[in-house]
Every structure is written in structure tokens, then in C-alpha cells.
Design an enzyme around this catalytic site. Structure first.
Site, PDB file in Angstrom:
ATOM      1  N   LYS A  14       5.127  39.400   5.246  1.00  0.00           N
ATOM      2  CA  LYS A  14       5.058  40.651   4.490  1.00  0.00           C
ATOM      3  C   LYS A  14       4.872  41.850   5.413  1.00  0.00           C
ATOM      4  CE  LYS A  14       1.572  39.427   1.955  1.00  0.00           C
ATOM      5  NZ  LYS A  14       1.303  38.105   2.543  1.00  0.00           N
ATOM      6  N   ARG A  89      -2.897  40.740  -6.424  1.00  0.00           N
ATOM      7  CA  ARG A  89      -3.196  39.322  -6.188  1.00  0.00           C
ATOM      8  C   ARG A  89      -3.633  38.593  -7.448  1.00  0.00           C
ATOM      9  NH1 ARG A  89      -5.982  38.797  -0.256  1.00  0.00           N
ATOM     10  NH2 ARG A  89      -4.173  39.556   0.888  1.00  0.00           N
ATOM     11  N   ARG A 128      -0.356  33.791  15.170  1.00  0.00           N
ATOM     12  CA  ARG A 128      -0.838  35.165  14.999  1.00  0.00           C
ATOM     13  C   ARG A 128      -2.305  35.273  15.416  1.00  0.00           C
ATOM     14  NH1 ARG A 128      -0.403  37.715   9.101  1.00  0.00           N
ATOM     15  NH2 ARG A 128      -2.337  36.596   8.755  1.00  0.00           N
ATOM     16  N   ARG A 134      -7.502  38.025  14.764  1.00  0.00           N
ATOM     17  CA  ARG A 134      -8.018  38.460  13.467  1.00  0.00           C
ATOM     18  C   ARG A 134      -8.963  37.400  12.898  1.00  0.00           C
ATOM     19  NH1 ARG A 134      -3.136  40.542   9.718  1.00  0.00           N
ATOM     20  NH2 ARG A 134      -4.385  39.379   8.240  1.00  0.00           N
ATOM     21  N   ARG A 145      -7.652  31.032   2.408  1.00  0.00           N
ATOM     22  CA  ARG A 145      -6.726  32.086   1.974  1.00  0.00           C
ATOM     23  C   ARG A 145      -5.443  31.492   1.395  1.00  0.00           C
ATOM     24  NH1 ARG A 145      -5.292  35.317   6.664  1.00  0.00           N
ATOM     25  NH2 ARG A 145      -4.311  36.758   5.216  1.00  0.00           N
TER      26      ARG A 145
END
Length: 189
Positions: A14, A89, A128, A134, A145
Site C-alpha cells: 500500500k 479497518r 522491511r 519499525r 497485525r
């Protein structure tokens, strides 16, 4: 005005595709994840309120998220449109977004869902996490998640499908080819 919802699980692309779409269509990017991370970094009241929720891999309550989105939209009246990345969401968020956007005479033009399987998501986010570090990409939080997405968030898709403005796109493959497919869908709006 062009208003898009780009939908997909964590790691679906995204953010990558949003950046390309923003440049091509001159849209204002609204990413709840980016907004929350900025509030946390700046240690705002909102940032303090949601820091632990996000760190635990949970979703921020609808009331907080919706208020933040409405404020961001209201603060940007002169844009050509918005691209919503990672929002809504929940069905309640989708209904609230539709109601708010329609009250501003700026309805959602379309919803595009990037389809990516769990194995691919896990690989992408692990990579990532190595690069960005992160906190929400750590293995335990990532699992939560992804479960949150497939257990709760994915149920927003039938809401948009019933409204007739949902298009699904295969999110696995060449980034530029996926972008080309997204652009051809958006050009029809």
C-alpha cells in the site's frame, strides 16, 4: 475530486503504490500508520495515548482514528483528492468515512484491494523490518497485525463490494506492472 481507499494487509504494498499514485494523480496521502507514528515521535497527547496500543500490535479505537482522519481532511480543503492507505479497518470506520466524505460532497471514488498471501506478506515485512527497524514489523507484532487483518479488517471488503466500488488487484509481481493495473482502474473513475 478523486478519493481512493487502497486496501490490503500489512506488507501488501500500500505504501509503495500510494507513493506512485500520489505523484501521478496529485492526491493527499492519508496513512493512519504514518499519522500515528508522527504523533508518537512528536510525543503529542494522541501519540502518548496510542503508543502502547500500536506497540502491542492492536488497532487504535475507531473513535480516535476517525477523529484524526476527519481533522486531516478538514485541514486540507484545496487538494485534488485523497488516498486512504490503511484506513478504514473496520466496517464502523468505513461507514463513518463514507458519511463524513459525503457530508463534504467528496464521496469515495473507489476502493482497490491489493491481494497478497500470508507467506508473501511475512517475507516482505521481515525484509522491511531489517531495513527500517519499525517496531510494528517485529515478528510477534507482525503476526498479530496479519491476524488482525485477516480476522477483522478483511470484513470491510464486503461492505464496499455491496456498494459496488471495490476492485481487487493481485499485489504480487512487478511493482510497475501492479502500478499500471491500479492506474488503469483509477483512470475509469
Amino acid at each position: 475530486m478523486l478519493n481512493l481507499v487502497l486496501f490490503g494487509p500489512p506488507g501488501a504494498g500500500k505504501g509503495t503504490q500510494s507513493a506512485k499514485l500520489i505523484e501521478k494523480y496529485d492526491l493527499h496521502h492519508i496513512s493512519t500508520g504514518d499519522m500515528f507514528r508522527a504523533h508518537i515521535k512528536d510525543q503529542t497527547e494522541l501519540g502518548k495515548q496510542v503508543s502502547q496500543i500500536i506497540a502491542d500490535g492492536n488497532l487504535v479505537p475507531d473513535s480516535i482514528t476517525i477523529a484524526m482522519i476527519e481533522e486531516e481532511i478538514s485541514n486540507n480543503p484545496a487538494v485534488k483528492g485523497f488516498i486512504f492507505d490503511g484506513f478504514p479497518r473496520t466496517v464502523a470506520q468505513a461507514e463513518a468515512l463514507d458519511k463524513f466524505m459525503e457530508s463534504k460532497n467528496m464521496p469515495i471514488s473507489g476502493v482497490i484491494a491489493l491481494d497478497v498471501n500470508e507467506q508473501e506478506l511475512t517475507q516482505r515485512i521481515a525484509k522491511r523490518q531489517e531495513i527500517s527497524g519499525r517496531a510494528d514489523d517485529a515478528a510477534d507484532k507482525l503476526k498479530r497485525r496479519i491476524e488482525e487483518y485477516f480476522g477483522k479488517t478483511v470484513h470491510v471488503l464486503p461492505y464496499y463490494e455491496a456498494k459496488g466500488n471495490l476492485t481487487k488487484v493481485n499485489g504480487i509481481g512487478d511493482i510497475q506492472a501492479i502500478f499500471g493495473e491500479l492506474s488503469s482502474i483509477i483512470d475509469r473513475y
